[in-house]
Design a protein around this motif. Structure first.
Motif: not given
Length: 127
Positions: A105-110
């Motif tokens: 899961r990728v949760v940090d869009m930065d």
């Protein structure tokens, strides 16, 4: 019914493709849980009762090696997706665990570029 990627999913996809360029790992987008289960041939997952739910529950990216799925990736890029998806998250985790696939899961869009690199490092070690 082809589902398009969000802005962040597009950006992540670009980084992921670049990271996986010289591996033997292929990427498919927006795969339904139902399709993933059918591909696996794992009869331990009985989806007949929840067929509609399974058709509509999509994994953003699925990684394949030698034609077999090895991992799924979710880009959690919308606030309501994060809040409303506890049940979906549990179901996806259960199915991925049952099928023997990794679920990222990728949760940090930065940090999309960094996430793509980390996922590549882990994915190349998967069987």
């Amino acid at each position: 019914m082809e589902q398009s990627l969000t802005k962040y999913e597009e950006e992540f996809f670009k980084y992921l493709k670049k990271e996986l360029m010289f591996t033997n790992i292929k990427i498919r987008t927006k795969i339904s849980i139902e399709e993933l289960c059918q591909e696996s041939g794992n009869i331990m997952v009985d989806l007949s009762r929840n067929k509609t739910v399974m058709e509509n529950l999509l994994i953003d990216f699925v990684l394949y090696r030698k034609g077999k799925a090895i991992a799924g990736i979710e880009v959690v890029d919308e606030p309501e997706e994060f809040l409303n998806s506890q049940g979906e998250k549990i179901l996806k985790d259960f199915i991925f665990n049952t099928l023997g696939y990794e679920c990222f899961r990728v949760v940090d869009m930065d940090k999309l570029k960094e996430s793509a690199r980390l996922i590549k490092e882990k994915a190349v070690k998967l069987s």
